[in-house]
Every structure is written in C-alpha cells, then in structure tokens.
Design an enzyme around this catalytic site. Structure first.
Site, PDB file in Angstrom:
ATOM      1  N   CYS A  43       0.821  -1.213   0.000  1.00  0.00           N
ATOM      2  CA  CYS A  43       0.000   0.000   0.000  1.00  0.00           C
ATOM      3  C   CYS A  43       0.852   1.259   0.000  1.00  0.00           C
ATOM      4  CB  CYS A  43      -0.864   0.047   1.265  1.00  0.00           C
ATOM      5  SG  CYS A  43      -2.210  -1.130   1.269  1.00  0.00           S
ATOM      6  N   CYS A  47      -2.984   4.894   2.542  1.00  0.00           N
ATOM      7  CA  CYS A  47      -4.087   3.956   2.292  1.00  0.00           C
ATOM      8  C   CYS A  47      -5.046   3.913   3.473  1.00  0.00           C
ATOM      9  CB  CYS A  47      -3.568   2.550   2.018  1.00  0.00           C
ATOM     10  SG  CYS A  47      -4.917   1.410   1.618  1.00  0.00           S
ATOM     11  N   CYS A  74      -2.292  -3.090  -3.606  1.00  0.00           N
ATOM     12  CA  CYS A  74      -3.603  -2.933  -2.983  1.00  0.00           C
ATOM     13  C   CYS A  74      -4.589  -2.368  -4.002  1.00  0.00           C
ATOM     14  CB  CYS A  74      -3.484  -1.982  -1.792  1.00  0.00           C
ATOM     15  SG  CYS A  74      -5.050  -1.455  -1.089  1.00  0.00           S
ATOM     16  N   CYS A  77      -5.743   1.587  -2.645  1.00  0.00           N
ATOM     17  CA  CYS A  77      -4.918   2.791  -2.806  1.00  0.00           C
ATOM     18  C   CYS A  77      -4.111   2.754  -4.096  1.00  0.00           C
ATOM     19  CB  CYS A  77      -3.999   2.975  -1.607  1.00  0.00           C
ATOM     20  SG  CYS A  77      -2.795   1.646  -1.397  1.00  0.00           S
TER      21      CYS A  77
HETATM   22 ZN    ZN Z   1      -3.813   0.109   0.148  1.00  0.00          ZN
END
Ligand code: ZN
Length: 374
Positions: A43, A47, A74, A77
């Site tokens: 991330c 995030c 991810c 994000c």
């Molecule tokens: Zn994330």
C-alpha cells in the site's frame, strides 16, 4: 502530491515511515510503500486500509521492489498508480459508480468513499471528470443502453440490462437521454404512433391503445382524461392519436370485441398483443395467456410453471406490471392462501372478474378450482 514527491529525498527512517502510516500521511505517498506479510499486499502510506501491526509490515522504496518481493498492489490505494492520490481516489469512486450504476447512489455515500465532504467531493469530481457524479452515472447507464440496443436486445430487456428499472418513469428518463424512446432509437429514429380509444364498460371507463404490432395498453381508470394521462406516462415520447376509422379500423374492432368479451362473457377475442416487458415478464404473461376463464392459480404456481420456482415475488410483480387488462388475465392469479393478492386496477374489479368467470365456468360445467378451497 506529485509536485512535492520529486523534491522529497527518499531518506525516511523505518520509524518515520511507520509513523506516516499511522497518520495516513499522503505527503509521503510515492516516497515508499509498505507491505503486509499476512495478506502479501502492499500500500501507499495514505491507504485507508487498517494499518497492520508493525511486526507484520515491510517497507519498500518502490513498487518494483514490492512486486519483486512477491507482494500484490492494494486495490484500494493503487500504489502503482503514480498520479495525484486525489485523482486515484476519484477514479476509484468512478469505478464504483460504473459497477453500481443500476442503483441509487446518494452523493453522501460516494463522498464517503472518497473521504471528502459531499460538497467538496461534488466540486472536485466535476473538476476532474467535467460532469457531476449524477451525470456520470447517467452516462454509464446510457452507454450500456445504447450497446444493448445496438446488439439487438429487446427494448425493455435493454433498459433493464442498462440498469434502468422497468417502468414508465425510467423509460421516460432513458428517452430523455437518448432524445427518443429506446424503441424508436432501435428502429432508427422513426417515431412511434399509438392510437387509442375509450369506452365505458361494466367495470368502468376503459382505454385501449395499440401500435402497428398490436394492443400495448388496456387499462381501467377514473375517466377518459385520466386514462389518457396514464397512457402518456407509459409512452411519453410516442405520438398519441385518438382512433378514427381512417387511423386504426383494427383498434375499433378490437375494442368492440373486448367489450363484448367483458360484458357478455363472449370468448376471449383473438387480438394481437404488443407485449413490452422484460424477458421474465413476457414469460409470465405468456403463461397467463394460456389460463382458461374460471381457472385460478397462485403466484407460486406461476413461478413454477415458467421454470423459476424461487421467483415467486418476481412473478407477482410481473403480474402487477401487466398493462393489458383482461386480455392478459393477471386477475386469475391469487395468493397461495387464497387471498386476492394485488390488482393494478383495484381489488373490486379483480373480485368481480373472478366471480363472473367462475359463474360462467360452472355454467359450462367446467372443472374449475375453487378459490375458497385453495
Ligand atoms: Zn492500500
């Protein structure tokens, strides 16, 4: 932010990085990434995912390093996306709108997804996409509608597939966006003309209306003007013409046959029908067309008969969506416990129709199921 990112030296310590994750510091986005060992997902510092325990976190200087270590980016994000994090968030919301375009999407819900206040969200969304979230959603549905119509799907199936619920209000909405009704859009823009006629029957004023293909509307109402309004709501973009001998001799003949059927129990007239509904609704209506006078079935039996035994509620709403009274005998469908269920044109009419048909059927010594016994 992209402008500051290039200037920022990538010299944060792991302690500083952990701190940045705790406060979701968007200012450090792009300078490092963190991966969670349990999920193998990495991330950005900002995030919104719940920060993992420090012991299960690994830091990376680049997405390439995280990829190489076997972590996946991810989906929330989007750490591989190098653009302005706000733009990334807005595009995630746009994606959400596209995936849920068939639902009502309150501004507050969309704004919450972007972690912004509704007014701020509305402003930055419009700045980014050039249209409001509402227009964006309309655009998604409209382009789906166009695709479906071009693919040759029936008009009402196309409307449903595009996320418009069937029904006149939404039909009108689609018509407004297309600049014409979906059916005329599909037909290449030829305008649709619907002839109509009104008369009094034993069950009150009745309006019948037909396209070139057959009867598309037969409804009871309070008065001829109210019925005309009802018709205009159902077919907002059609040209509505009062029937005259020249315009539609067939409609006049159908109307008379219909009234005879209704008032003197003459056999059901063989009138062509222009069925407009979803594939499911049309299946229900075709099944109802096969019911004899004096027969009654339950919604459960309808669902079973069309091969969708679990869709009892949908079968009931398909009966309720019928616009062609009597000819499609939705009045012959009752609740499983023998209750009348619903009727678009009032339960008094439904009861009167059933009673009359049962009496006729007994008169013809037809073996009809008794309503009281079901
Ligand atoms: Zn994330």
């Amino acid at each position: 932010m992209p402008s500051s990112r290039s200037k920022r030296p990538q010299m944060t310590t792991d302690a500083q990085r952990w701190q940045a994750i705790q406060i979701r510091d968007a200012g450090l986005d792009g300078t490092f990434y963190y991966g969670t060992l349990s999920t193998r997902i990495y991330c950005r510092p900002s995030c919104a995912s719940r920060p993992a325990r420090r012991a299960s976190v690994r830091f990376f200087d680049s997405t390439a390093a995280a990829d190489a270590a076997g972590f996946r980016p991810c989906k929330r994000c989007k750490p591989r996306d190098n653009r302005d994090p706000l733009a990334v968030r807005l595009e995630a919301v746009a994606q959400y709108i596209a995936e849920n375009a068939s639902q009502a999407l309150p501004l507050a819900r969309l704004a919450a997804l972007a972690a912004l206040s509704p007014t701020h969200f509305q402003r930055v969304f419009k700045a980014h996409f050039g249209v409001t979230p509402r227009s964006y959603q309309d655009g998604v549905r409209l382009s789906r509608l166009r695709q479906e119509l071009r693919a040759g799907t029936t008009v009402l199936d196309a409307i449903t597939a595009a996320g418009y619920s069937s029904g006149s209000r939404i039909y009108g909405e689609a018509a407004r966006h297309l600049g014409m009704t979906p059916s005329t859009y599909r037909a290449g823009g030829a305008r649709e003309t619907i002839s109509y006629a009104c008369r009094d029957t034993s069950l009150g004023p009745l309006m019948m209306a037909a396209t070139a293909r057959g009867v598309c509307f037969a409804e009871f109402g309070e008065s001829p003007p109210a019925l005309l309004e009802q018709l205009a709501r159902e077919f907002p973009a059609a040209t509505l013409e009062p029937s005259g001998q020249a315009a539609s001799p067939a409609l006049d003949a159908w109307m008379q046959a219909f009234a005879r059927h209704l008032d003197s129990a003459a056999p059901r007239p063989d009138i062509p029908l222009d069925l407009r509904g979803t594939a499911f609704q049309v299946r229900v209506w075709r099944f109802l067309l096969g019911l004899a006078a004096g027969d009654v079935v339950s919604y459960t039996e309808v669902a079973r008969a069309i091969g969708a035994p679990k869709a009892v509620r949908a079968a009931a709403s398909a009966c309720g969506a019928n616009r062609i009274a009597i000819l499609i005998p939705c009045h012959r469908v009752l609740r499983g416990d023998g209750g009348l269920g619903g009727y678009r044109w009032g339960l008094d009419r439904k009861r009167a129709l059933i009673d009359r048909e049962r009496a006729d059927a007994r008169g013809r010594s037809r073996h009809a199921r008794s309503i009281a016994a079901t």
